[in-house]
Enzyme design. Structure first.
Site, PDB file in Angstrom:
ATOM      1  N   CYS A 131       0.978  -1.176   0.021  1.00 13.85           N
ATOM      2  CA  CYS A 131      -0.027  -0.022  -0.013  1.00 13.85           C
ATOM      3  C   CYS A 131       0.675   1.318   0.007  1.00 13.85           C
ATOM      4  CB  CYS A 131      -0.995   0.024   1.277  1.00 13.85           C
ATOM      5  SG  CYS A 131      -1.972   1.336   1.260  1.00 13.85           S
ATOM      6  N   CYS A 134      -0.552   4.296   2.152  1.00 13.38           N
ATOM      7  CA  CYS A 134      -0.057   3.966   3.498  1.00 13.38           C
ATOM      8  C   CYS A 134       1.290   4.177   3.991  1.00 13.38           C
ATOM      9  CB  CYS A 134      -0.527   2.553   4.138  1.00 13.38           C
ATOM     10  SG  CYS A 134      -2.063   1.837   3.312  1.00 13.38           S
ATOM     11  N   ASP A 135       2.099   3.573   3.222  1.00  7.84           N
ATOM     12  CA  ASP A 135       3.391   3.474   3.511  1.00  7.84           C
ATOM     13  C   ASP A 135       4.648   4.520   2.868  1.00  7.84           C
ATOM     14  OD1 ASP A 135       2.511   1.663   5.431  1.00  7.84           O
ATOM     15  OD2 ASP A 135       2.746  -0.250   4.160  1.00  7.84           O
TER      16      ASP A 135
HETATM   17  P1  FAD Z   1     -10.116  -6.048   6.296  1.00 11.85           P
HETATM   18  O1  FAD Z   1      -9.281  -5.292   7.317  1.00 11.85           O
HETATM   19  O2  FAD Z   1      -9.333  -6.985   5.215  1.00 11.85           O
HETATM   20  O3  FAD Z   1     -10.959  -6.982   7.032  1.00 11.85           O
HETATM   21  C1  FAD Z   1     -11.667  -8.245   6.496  1.00 11.85           C
HETATM   22  C2  FAD Z   1     -11.709  -9.134   7.664  1.00 11.85           C
HETATM   23  O4  FAD Z   1     -12.772 -10.271   7.352  1.00 11.85           O
HETATM   24  C3  FAD Z   1     -10.422  -9.970   7.891  1.00 11.85           C
HETATM   25  O5  FAD Z   1      -9.997  -9.779   9.365  1.00 11.85           O
HETATM   26  C4  FAD Z   1     -10.690 -11.395   7.623  1.00 11.85           C
HETATM   27  O6  FAD Z   1      -9.922 -12.406   8.341  1.00 11.85           O
HETATM   28  C5  FAD Z   1     -12.144 -11.475   7.818  1.00 11.85           C
HETATM   29  N1  FAD Z   1     -12.649 -12.474   6.888  1.00 11.85           N
HETATM   30  C6  FAD Z   1     -12.650 -12.847   5.446  1.00 11.85           C
HETATM   31  N2  FAD Z   1     -13.338 -13.808   4.992  1.00 11.85           N
HETATM   32  C7  FAD Z   1     -13.984 -14.191   6.395  1.00 11.85           C
HETATM   33  C8  FAD Z   1     -15.156 -14.915   6.435  1.00 11.85           C
HETATM   34  N3  FAD Z   1     -15.654 -15.799   5.314  1.00 11.85           N
HETATM   35  N4  FAD Z   1     -15.627 -15.392   7.682  1.00 11.85           N
HETATM   36  C9  FAD Z   1     -15.259 -14.553   8.606  1.00 11.85           C
HETATM   37  N5  FAD Z   1     -14.068 -13.643   8.695  1.00 11.85           N
HETATM   38  C10 FAD Z   1     -13.912 -13.113   7.470  1.00 11.85           C
HETATM   39  N6  FAD Z   1      -4.854   1.809   5.456  1.00 11.85           N
HETATM   40  C11 FAD Z   1      -4.671   2.911   6.130  1.00 11.85           C
HETATM   41  O7  FAD Z   1      -5.689   3.827   5.901  1.00 11.85           O
HETATM   42  N7  FAD Z   1      -3.441   3.540   6.440  1.00 11.85           N
HETATM   43  C12 FAD Z   1      -2.471   2.643   6.345  1.00 11.85           C
HETATM   44  O8  FAD Z   1      -1.328   3.120   6.917  1.00 11.85           O
HETATM   45  C13 FAD Z   1      -2.586   1.256   5.933  1.00 11.85           C
HETATM   46  N8  FAD Z   1      -1.526   0.492   5.848  1.00 11.85           N
HETATM   47  C14 FAD Z   1      -1.612  -0.848   5.251  1.00 11.85           C
HETATM   48  C15 FAD Z   1      -0.492  -1.616   5.443  1.00 11.85           C
HETATM   49  C16 FAD Z   1      -0.783  -2.994   5.042  1.00 11.85           C
HETATM   50  C17 FAD Z   1       0.581  -4.022   4.965  1.00 11.85           C
HETATM   51  C18 FAD Z   1      -2.007  -3.272   4.625  1.00 11.85           C
HETATM   52  C19 FAD Z   1      -1.984  -4.701   3.848  1.00 11.85           C
HETATM   53  C20 FAD Z   1      -3.079  -2.563   4.461  1.00 11.85           C
HETATM   54  C21 FAD Z   1      -2.897  -1.150   4.855  1.00 11.85           C
HETATM   55  N9  FAD Z   1      -3.997  -0.284   4.800  1.00 11.85           N
HETATM   56  C22 FAD Z   1      -3.861   0.891   5.344  1.00 11.85           C
HETATM   57  C23 FAD Z   1      -5.213  -0.596   4.223  1.00 11.85           C
HETATM   58  C24 FAD Z   1      -6.274  -1.266   5.202  1.00 11.85           C
HETATM   59  O9  FAD Z   1      -5.753  -2.187   6.157  1.00 11.85           O
HETATM   60  C25 FAD Z   1      -7.547  -1.618   4.816  1.00 11.85           C
HETATM   61  O10 FAD Z   1      -8.309  -0.763   3.790  1.00 11.85           O
HETATM   62  C26 FAD Z   1      -8.555  -1.809   5.774  1.00 11.85           C
HETATM   63  O11 FAD Z   1      -8.183  -2.927   6.624  1.00 11.85           O
HETATM   64  C27 FAD Z   1      -9.897  -2.712   4.956  1.00 11.85           C
HETATM   65  O12 FAD Z   1     -10.849  -2.836   6.053  1.00 11.85           O
HETATM   66  P2  FAD Z   1     -11.920  -3.940   5.779  1.00 11.85           P
HETATM   67  O13 FAD Z   1     -12.784  -3.975   7.015  1.00 11.85           O
HETATM   68  O14 FAD Z   1     -12.665  -3.489   4.726  1.00 11.85           O
HETATM   69  O15 FAD Z   1     -11.207  -5.257   5.546  1.00 11.85           O
END
Ligand code: FAD
Ligand code: NAP
Length: 303
Positions: A131, A134-135
């Site tokens: 990302c 982010c980084d």
């Molecule tokens: P996710 O965080 O992906 O959460 C989805 C969850 O659903 C997961 O915990 C997964 O285990 C669960 N899941 C999936 N399928 C199932 C299922 N069938 N049953 C039950 N559970 C399930 N964003 C920023 O704003 N700032 C940053 O500095 C930043 N740095 C990042 C660094 C890295 C290394 C990464 C990978 C991402 C970064 N991001 C950052 C992006 C940010 O993490 C995502 O935009 C955010 O987490 C998305 O949230 P979400 O809830 O949509 O999905």
């Protein structure tokens, strides 16, 4: 029968859980791993509003599950395996249980694909990133490498060129698949050096990444870089609902401004939905929007 079942315990799902339970909805959140989502992979986050010091993703997310539980949200460590509709209600099947709900919020996120080189996992958050927004800032005036030849890789290489001193763009072929206009901008950018026909074999360093070994036509190249950004495609975690709702050409779920999908009572929030900017603050906002609208729908149906 739950009012709302939320699938996924990242920022979108947890935020939805805070809102639905605080609005009095009987809520169950299913998370297959530890609640927190993919941001817990990041060692540093500094763009989430309200935090003045850089925090780790784990620190940022630590109290979100407790905040949801405080309002009565149940959180279970179970993976949702199937989602079915029966008489206008939702049935969710996990490995051990079955649950029913009037509305469902899917917040299962998307997963960046890995390039597959040696050391990739070891240096995640310590030199390897998926990302740039982010980084990128952590590499101000440093040297970075970007892997990939699609739109994301080239757009992010351009973005990083505004921050970093130098950007190596490493592609496994000699032709990009990104849009021609984006390619033109990359070719004209003096800070970007393209390395074609090369794959990353290995990342090395001590605590933090110090460089990568490339393999180009059986020749090894040692490239000293401070960071590697991997953009080799995303996997949208849409398996549960891909046959139930409309998706866009990338497999992302189509939603309206209420986070409603094409199926009544089914909401999508966070990285899984189309046009998401894939940031924690946006995912949290989506979760709140979906949660409030799911509760409004339930109340309207009951009146
Ligand atoms: P996710 O965080 O992906 O959460 C989805 C969850 O659903 C997961 O915990 C997964 O285990 C669960 N899941 C999936 N399928 C199932 C299922 N069938 N049953 C039950 N559970 C399930 N964003 C920023 O704003 N700032 C940053 O500095 C930043 N740095 C990042 C660094 C890295 C290394 C990464 C990978 C991402 C970064 N991001 C950052 C992006 C940010 O993490 C995502 O935009 C955010 O987490 C998305 O949230 P979400 O809830 O949509 O999905
Ligand atoms: P993508 O188009 O699938 O491109 C992935 C790139 O990574 C390809 O160049 C591929 O190489 C390379 N790659 C795949 N696996 C690799 C590996 N293991 N090691 C090294 N390289 C590897 O993914 P994307 O760039 O994330 O884009 C996804 C979709 O979103 C695309 O349809 C894209 O057009 C769209 N998108 C659009 C915009 C926009 O319109 N502005 C912006 C971003 C994304 P090969 O070329 O050899 O296959």
């Amino acid at each position: 029968m739950y009012d709302v079942i939320i699938i996924g315990g990242g920022p979108a799902g947890l935020s939805a859980g805070i809102y639905t339970s605080r609005l009095g909805g009987k809520t169950l959140l299913l998370e297959k791993l530890t609640p927190g989502g993919q941001i817990t992979l990041s060692s540093e986050i500094e763009n989430y509003p309200g935090i003045c010091d850089v925090k780790s993703g784990v620190e940022l997310m630590a109290c979100w599950p407790n905040q949801a539980k405080k309002f009565g949200c149940e959180i279970k460590s179970e993976e949702a395996k199937e989602l079915k509709i029966e008489n206008g209600k939702f049935r969710i099947i996990t490995s051990n249980n079955e649950y029913k709900a009037k509305a469902v919020i899917v917040a299962t996120g998307s997963t960046p694909k890995k390039a597959g080189f040696e050391g990739e996992d070891k240096f995640i958050g310590r030199g390897v990133s998926y990302c740039a927004v982010c980084d990128g800032f952590f590499y101000k005036d440093k040297v970075v490498a970007v892997i990939g030849g699609g739109d994301t890789a080239l757009e992010e290489a351009l973005y990083l060129s505004q921050i970093a001193k130098k950007v190596y763009l490493i592609h496994r072929r000699d032709k990009f698949r990104a849009a021609p206009i984006t390619q033109k901008k990359v070719f004209e950018n003096e800070k970007i050096e393209i390395i074609y026909n090369a794959i990353v074999k290995k990342a090395y360093g001590n605590k933090f990444l110090e460089g990568i070994i490339l393999l180009q036509k059986n020749k090894e190249i040692d490239l000293k870089v401070d960071g590697v950004f991997v953009f080799v495609g995303m996997k949208v975690n849409n398996e549960l609902i891909k046959d139930l709702v409309e998706l866009n050409e990338y497999g992302e779920v189509k939603v309206n401004l209420k986070m409603e999908t094409s199926l009544k009572g089914l909401y999508a929030a966070g990285d899984i939905r189309e046009d998401s900017v894939k940031q924690v603050v946006a995912a949290a906002g989506d979760g709140a929007t979906a949660g409030i609208n799911a509760m409004k729908l339930i109340q309207k149906e009951e009146e």
